[in-house]
Design a protein around this motif. Structure first.
Motif, PDB file in Angstrom:
ATOM      1  N   ALA A   1       0.838  -1.205   0.000  1.00 35.59           N
ATOM      2  CA  ALA A   1       0.000   0.000   0.000  1.00 35.59           C
ATOM      3  C   ALA A   1       0.873   1.255   0.000  1.00 35.59           C
ATOM      4  N   ILE A   2       1.959   1.225   0.777  1.00 36.66           N
ATOM      5  CA  ILE A   2       2.835   2.403   0.833  1.00 36.66           C
ATOM      6  C   ILE A   2       3.512   2.609  -0.530  1.00 36.66           C
TER       7      ILE A   2
ATOM      8  N   ARG B   1       2.299   1.760  -3.361  1.00 37.74           N
ATOM      9  CA  ARG B   1       1.256   2.260  -4.279  1.00 37.74           C
ATOM     10  C   ARG B   1       1.091   3.773  -4.110  1.00 37.74           C
ATOM     11  N   ASP B   2       1.070   4.226  -2.862  1.00 37.36           N
ATOM     12  CA  ASP B   2       0.942   5.675  -2.604  1.00 37.36           C
ATOM     13  C   ASP B   2       2.096   6.437  -3.255  1.00 37.36           C
TER      14      ASP B   2
ATOM     15  N   GLU C   1       1.693   6.672  -6.949  1.00 33.68           N
ATOM     16  CA  GLU C   1       0.655   7.656  -7.317  1.00 33.68           C
ATOM     17  C   GLU C   1       1.229   9.071  -7.250  1.00 33.68           C
ATOM     18  N   GLU C   2       2.004   9.352  -6.213  1.00 33.76           N
ATOM     19  CA  GLU C   2       2.620  10.684  -6.086  1.00 33.76           C
ATOM     20  C   GLU C   2       3.566  10.925  -7.268  1.00 33.76           C
TER      21      GLU C   2
ATOM     22  N   ARG D   1       7.017   6.614   6.764  1.00 32.88           N
ATOM     23  CA  ARG D   1       5.580   6.709   6.466  1.00 32.88           C
ATOM     24  C   ARG D   1       4.731   5.952   7.489  1.00 32.88           C
TER      25      ARG D   1
END
Ligand code: NDP
Length: 280
Positions: free
Chosen positions: A10-11, A13-14, A17-18, A151
């Motif tokens: 998930a991290i 993926r974030d 996206e950024e 994070r």
């Protein structure tokens, strides 16, 4: 109480996206971030890594150029290709997938990549910059570990971090990064006396050993953060980390799973380095 599981997938993926947003911005300003990916020979594991890296590039919007060379490629011709990529204005990052066939000196090839395009962070100039606190590319797995910790909101200043493993690609750069964050850092290895005792001191324990289930619950201080870098393939084909996940889950405060912990972060940080190379 069971440890909180740090979701590297998930991290990662974030982060991607950024990066997509950043890539759009670069493109709007006329720069198409470009990574040259060089694969020599037909090693199946390397081919999978390269495929995954190219897929991540496509996802983020980075252009990837693929160079697939035969296994009998000479060192001279590979160095010639690296030189060509070094001089191309439209190529921002160069990645030569390791390992290379025996006739090629890996060090020579890694040293030939211009440090500004060395998105793997393996060039001695980048390694040295990390050690003396200067800006430069940090190799992707260590950078990914730091990003996971940050994070997740783990405080590092003044904390005791123990790293098991002293390789050039994981253990040592992780130690340098944690030191830069003002942690108190211990590096353990195969000659360490009382390894379990050292590990039990750790607020943050990083395992990069390459031995399945090496870190047991009894190595972990209650509530500690346990980061498992290991990727070991078992006889039944399943992946397993260097940490005995079932045991450590009961003792740790936070833990990374394998797969789905550090692994996805490595590619995300490669993408981050490519975007940074293109931004310069
Ligand atoms: P190396 O084999 O290069 O280094 C292993 C380290 O572990 C060495 O420093 C070695 O000590 C130490 N070690 C080995 N046995 C023991 C022992 N019994 N007690 C204490 N220390 C020991 O491995 P890497 O650093 O390249 O990789 C480590 C793991 O991380 C592997 O499972 C690898 O697959 C994985 N990995 C995962 C990545 C990812 O993206 N998630 C990326 C890179 C690696 P000594 O120096 O004394 O021999």
């Amino acid at each position: 109480m069971q440890a909180k599981i740090i979701d590297g997938k998930a991290i990662a993926r974030d982060i991607k996206e950024e990066l997509r947003v950043e890539v759009e911005r670069l493109k709007a300003n006329g720069t198409v971030p470009t990574l040259a990916v060089v694969l020599v020979g037909g090693d199946p594991a390397s081919a999978v890594y390269v495929k995954n890296k190219k897929a991540a590039c496509a996802h983020v919007g980075i252009r990837s150029l693929s160079y697939e060379l035969p296994a009998d490629t000479t060192e001279a011709s590979l160095l010639e290709l690296v030189e060509e990529l070094n001089s191309r204005q439209d190529v921002h990052g160069i990645l030569v997938q390791l390992p290379l066939p025996v006739q090629i000196d890996e060090d020579k090839v890694l040293m030939a990549i211009r440090p500004e395009k060395d998105v793997d962070g393996f060039h001695p100039m980048n390694v040295g910059n990390l050690s003396i606190g200067r800006p430069g590319f940090v190799s992707c797995t260590p950078a990914g570990i730091l990003e996971l910790l940050k994070r997740t909101g783990i405080q590092l200043k003044g904390k005791k971090c123990v790293i098991v493993g002293r390789s050039n690609i994981v253990g040592k750069p992780v130690a340098m990064l944690l030191l830069r964050e003002h942690a108190t850092v211990t590096i353990c290895h195969s000659r360490t006396e009382d390894l379990p005792g050292e590990c039990r001191q750790a607020d943050v324990l990083v395992a990069a050993v390459g031995i399945p289930n090496f870190i047991k619950g009894s190595h972990v201080k209650p509530g500690a953060v346990v980061i498992d870098v290991g990727i070991n393939r078992l006889a039944d084909g399943k992946l397993c980390g260097d940490v005995d996940y079932v045991e450590c889950l009961e003792v740790a405060g936070h833990i990374t799973p394998v797969p789905g912990g550090v692994g996805p972060m490595t590619i995300a940080m490669l993408m981050k380095n490519c975007v940074e190379a293109a931004s310069k």
